[in-house]
Write an enzyme that holds these catalytic residues in place. Structure first.
Site, mmCIF file in Angstrom:
data_model
loop_
_atom_site.group_PDB
_atom_site.id
_atom_site.type_symbol
_atom_site.label_atom_id
_atom_site.label_comp_id
_atom_site.label_asym_id
_atom_site.label_seq_id
_atom_site.Cartn_x
_atom_site.Cartn_y
_atom_site.Cartn_z
ATOM 1 N N SER A 1 0.689 -0.989 -0.072
ATOM 2 C CA SER A 1 0.110 -0.135 -0.249
ATOM 3 C C SER A 1 0.086 0.884 -0.292
ATOM 4 O O SER A 1 1.861 0.887 0.156
ATOM 5 C CB SER A 1 -0.901 -0.202 0.672
ATOM 6 O OG SER A 1 -2.011 -1.011 1.238
ATOM 7 N N CYS A 2 0.427 2.252 -0.512
ATOM 8 C CA CYS A 2 0.594 3.787 -0.125
ATOM 9 C C CYS A 2 1.457 4.190 0.875
ATOM 10 O O CYS A 2 0.275 3.461 1.929
ATOM 11 C CB CYS A 2 -0.191 4.638 -1.005
ATOM 12 S SG CYS A 2 0.305 6.518 -0.438
ATOM 13 N N PRO A 3 3.126 4.469 0.603
ATOM 14 C CA PRO A 3 3.653 5.054 -0.071
ATOM 15 C C PRO A 3 4.204 3.898 -0.439
ATOM 16 O O PRO A 3 5.176 4.330 -0.667
ATOM 17 C CB PRO A 3 4.464 6.239 0.472
ATOM 18 C CG PRO A 3 4.057 5.350 2.149
ATOM 19 C CD PRO A 3 2.690 5.329 2.580
ATOM 20 N N LEU A 4 4.647 2.775 0.002
ATOM 21 C CA LEU A 4 5.900 1.482 0.249
ATOM 22 C C LEU A 4 5.877 1.349 -1.958
ATOM 23 O O LEU A 4 7.145 1.578 -1.488
ATOM 24 C CB LEU A 4 5.356 0.607 0.762
ATOM 25 C CG LEU A 4 5.066 0.319 2.351
ATOM 26 C CD1 LEU A 4 4.948 -0.958 2.383
ATOM 27 C CD2 LEU A 4 6.251 0.588 2.623
#
Lengths: 165, 78
Positions: B16-19
């Site tokens: 998921s964001c920001p990964l």
């Protein structure tokens, strides 16, 4: 290369004031992503925000009984933040971390480490350290020198964007 | 899909964001200027995010396509 990227780097300042889990999460998401976007990013860590930066294994901090009592009532450390709503004696954060794991959302502590690795600067507030009786060795490795409000304001006036979280 | 000389592949599937952006950044730092990094993500928000990231950093988004719920980005280090 775009014109914007050729210019001098954009500057971001985040005032990390709150120690609650959800706000700490927002701070760490934005700080790490700003680092990835090569923004010159400084996080001024003050008041409850500084509790996030106490080493996780520290249980009691402070020199006098009031400071010690404060840390006893709310455990410091990035892994021990509480939700401002629906905390339910830790059930809320427990569920949040369960969900985060299920959906591969990075925890605040992981994001903090990535932000540091990407060159984001975290500056502890000297006054907050004094008031809570926190020493440099109580805080995690990799933070900058403690500074005060004037430094924070100077950074803010030179920044392209400033956030108070 | 042209025959690109991909130096490094980063699998950010399921993240998921920001990964996806953070993993891509970590990856691109390991290659030389001008070399290509391919990132695979499943986060639909990453389409706009990689565009913004490329604009901000000056690294080029060379290719972007999607198939079967996977988003593919080819990035060239500036």
């Amino acid at each position: 290369m775009t014109a914007a990227a050729a210019d001098k780097p954009k500057k971001l300042v985040i005032i990390d004031y709150s120690g609650e889990l959800e706000k700490t999460w927002a701070t760490m998401i934005l700080a790490s992503t700003a680092g990835a976007m090569e923004m010159e990013t400084t996080v001024f860590v003050t008041f409850w925000g500084l509790q996030t930066f106490v080493k996780d294994k520290k249980r009691i901090t402070g020199e006098n009984w009031m400071q010690k009592m404060m840390s006893f009532m709310q455990r410091p450390g990035a892994s021990h933040r509480k939700l401002s709503k629906m905390n339910f004696m830790g059930m809320g954060p427990w569920m949040m971390f369960k969900l985060a794991k299920k959906y591969n959302v990075a925890k605040p502590k992981d994001l903090l480490e990535m932000a540091m690795a990407m060159g984001v600067q975290f500056l502890p507030c000297q006054m907050t350290m004094d008031m809570f009786g926190l020493k440099r060795e109580d805080l995690i490795e990799g933070m900058g020198e403690p500074v005060g409000a004037a430094t924070a304001l100077q950074l803010m006036t030179e920044a392209d964007s400033t956030l108070f979280i | 899909m042209a025959n690109l000389d991909i130096k490094l592949k980063v699998d950010a599937s399921g993240l998921s964001c920001p990964l996806p952006i953070l993993k891509a950044t970590q990856g691109i730092k390991t290659v030389e200027s001008g070399e290509l990094v391919e990132v695979i993500a499943t986060d639909p928000g990453s389409v706009k995010d990689f565009d913004a990231w490329a604009k901000a950093t000056g690294n080029a988004l060379v290719e972007q396509d999607s198939a079967d719920g996977k988003f593919r980005f080819v990035l060239r280090r500036k």
